[in-house]
Design an enzyme around this catalytic site. Structure first.
Site, PDB file in Angstrom:
ATOM      1  N   HIS A 148       0.822  -1.206   0.000  1.00  0.00           N
ATOM      2  CA  HIS A 148       0.000   0.000   0.000  1.00  0.00           C
ATOM      3  C   HIS A 148       0.863   1.266   0.000  1.00  0.00           C
ATOM      4  O   HIS A 148       2.061   1.241   0.331  1.00  0.00           O
ATOM      5  CB  HIS A 148      -0.936  -0.005   1.200  1.00  0.00           C
ATOM      6  CG  HIS A 148      -2.083  -0.952   1.036  1.00  0.00           C
ATOM      7  ND1 HIS A 148      -3.127  -1.020   1.945  1.00  0.00           N
ATOM      8  CD2 HIS A 148      -2.373  -1.877   0.074  1.00  0.00           C
ATOM      9  CE1 HIS A 148      -4.007  -1.931   1.545  1.00  0.00           C
ATOM     10  NE2 HIS A 148      -3.567  -2.468   0.423  1.00  0.00           N
ATOM     11  N   GLU A 164       0.833   3.832   1.952  1.00  0.00           N
ATOM     12  CA  GLU A 164       1.327   4.240   3.267  1.00  0.00           C
ATOM     13  C   GLU A 164       2.635   3.525   3.608  1.00  0.00           C
ATOM     14  O   GLU A 164       3.586   4.140   4.114  1.00  0.00           O
ATOM     15  CB  GLU A 164       0.278   3.937   4.343  1.00  0.00           C
ATOM     16  CG  GLU A 164      -1.017   4.729   4.172  1.00  0.00           C
ATOM     17  CD  GLU A 164      -2.057   3.984   3.356  1.00  0.00           C
ATOM     18  OE1 GLU A 164      -3.252   4.182   3.606  1.00  0.00           O
ATOM     19  OE2 GLU A 164      -1.676   3.208   2.460  1.00  0.00           O
ATOM     20  N   CYS A 212      -6.031   1.312   5.881  1.00  0.00           N
ATOM     21  CA  CYS A 212      -6.589   0.052   6.360  1.00  0.00           C
ATOM     22  C   CYS A 212      -5.946  -0.302   7.699  1.00  0.00           C
ATOM     23  O   CYS A 212      -5.043   0.399   8.189  1.00  0.00           O
ATOM     24  CB  CYS A 212      -6.345  -1.059   5.339  1.00  0.00           C
ATOM     25  SG  CYS A 212      -4.598  -1.498   5.158  1.00  0.00           S
ATOM     26  N   CYS A 254      -2.130  -0.806   7.484  1.00  0.00           N
ATOM     27  CA  CYS A 254      -1.399   0.452   7.358  1.00  0.00           C
ATOM     28  C   CYS A 254      -1.476   1.261   8.647  1.00  0.00           C
ATOM     29  O   CYS A 254      -0.544   2.002   8.983  1.00  0.00           O
ATOM     30  CB  CYS A 254      -1.941   1.261   6.186  1.00  0.00           C
ATOM     31  SG  CYS A 254      -1.529   0.565   4.569  1.00  0.00           S
TER      32      CYS A 254
END
Length: 237
Positions: free
Chosen positions: A141, A143, A167, A170
């Site tokens: 992801h 992040e 999420c 993250c």
């Protein structure tokens, strides 16, 4: 007035001349105006004044700064969205931008496959009969990549600007990295278990999160705008 004798040598005749003694007093006459420390204006020259009268000429008007510039939050969120354009995900392009307390960018990332893993061989699907044929077990992801791509010793006390609410996975990374605030644009998965767990973790760790409210719906990057001729002919900015 003092009379002093003076002998005219040429005629050998003694004649008396009258010599007017000089004095420190200036006697005005009808042929010369009196000397004064005051400047008297005349009809041929306007009076001298210390008042500056502004000119109405357009060339003398002051150039003012732009008023439609990007504010810091808009700038950082725009950087996150711009970095998302590097993503090869055909469904979701997400970017993240980490900023320190001095408004300096210290990390940028977007969603994609791990380094060294051929993204032509790994799946990009969102659904499949076998979860291993979807992107979720493999993709990193935004992040995560922003934190890993940091250009500083750490990101403690920093703010992360990200397109989507993080999420739960993250959220763990954000907490462990010491990030103190998350600014997100969309929370379209708000009711999913992963997002519920994410909010729970962030709240427990004291990480603030807030939704970004843009003042404009789009920011256009026009590469040709730099070629517009200005009023100044120069090679510098």
């Amino acid at each position: 007035m003092t009379d002093l004798p003076f002998t005219d040598v040429a005629s050998h005749v003694e004649r008396t001349y009258t010599i007017t003694a000089l004095s420190t007093t200036v006697v005005p006459s009808t042929s010369m105006p009196p000397v004064s420390t005051t400047v008297v204006p005349s009809t041929s020259m306007p009076p001298v004044s210390t008042t500056v009268v502004p000119s109405t000429s357009p060339s003398s008007s002051r150039t003012r700064k732009r008023e439609d510039f990007l504010e810091w939050p808009e700038y950082f969120m725009a950087v996150a969205f711009l970095s998302a354009q590097r993503s090869k995900d055909p469904n979701s392009q997400v970017g993240a931008c980490i900023v320190n307390q001095e408004n300096k960018i210290v990390g940028i990332g977007y969603n994609g496959m791990p380094n060294g893993c051929d993204d032509d061989l790994l799946p990009w699907s969102r659904t499949a009969d076998d979860q291993l044929d979807t992107k979720y077990p493999y993709v990193c992801h935004a992040e995560l990549n922003a934190i890993m791509n940091k250009n500083s010793a750490d990101v403690k006390g920093c703010t992360m600007y990200v397109a989507l609410f993080p999420c739960n996975e993250c959220a763990k990374l954000v907490i462990q990295a010491g990030i103190k605030e998350v600014v997100y644009l969309s929370d379209k998965y708000h009711d999913t278990p992963g997002m519920t767990a994410s909010r729970r973790l962030l709240n427990m760790a004291g990480v603030q999160f807030r939704q970004f409210k843009p003042k404009r719906t789009e920011i256009v990057i026009d590469f040709n705008s730099i070629n517009i001729t200005g009023t100044r002919s120069s090679s510098c900015q």
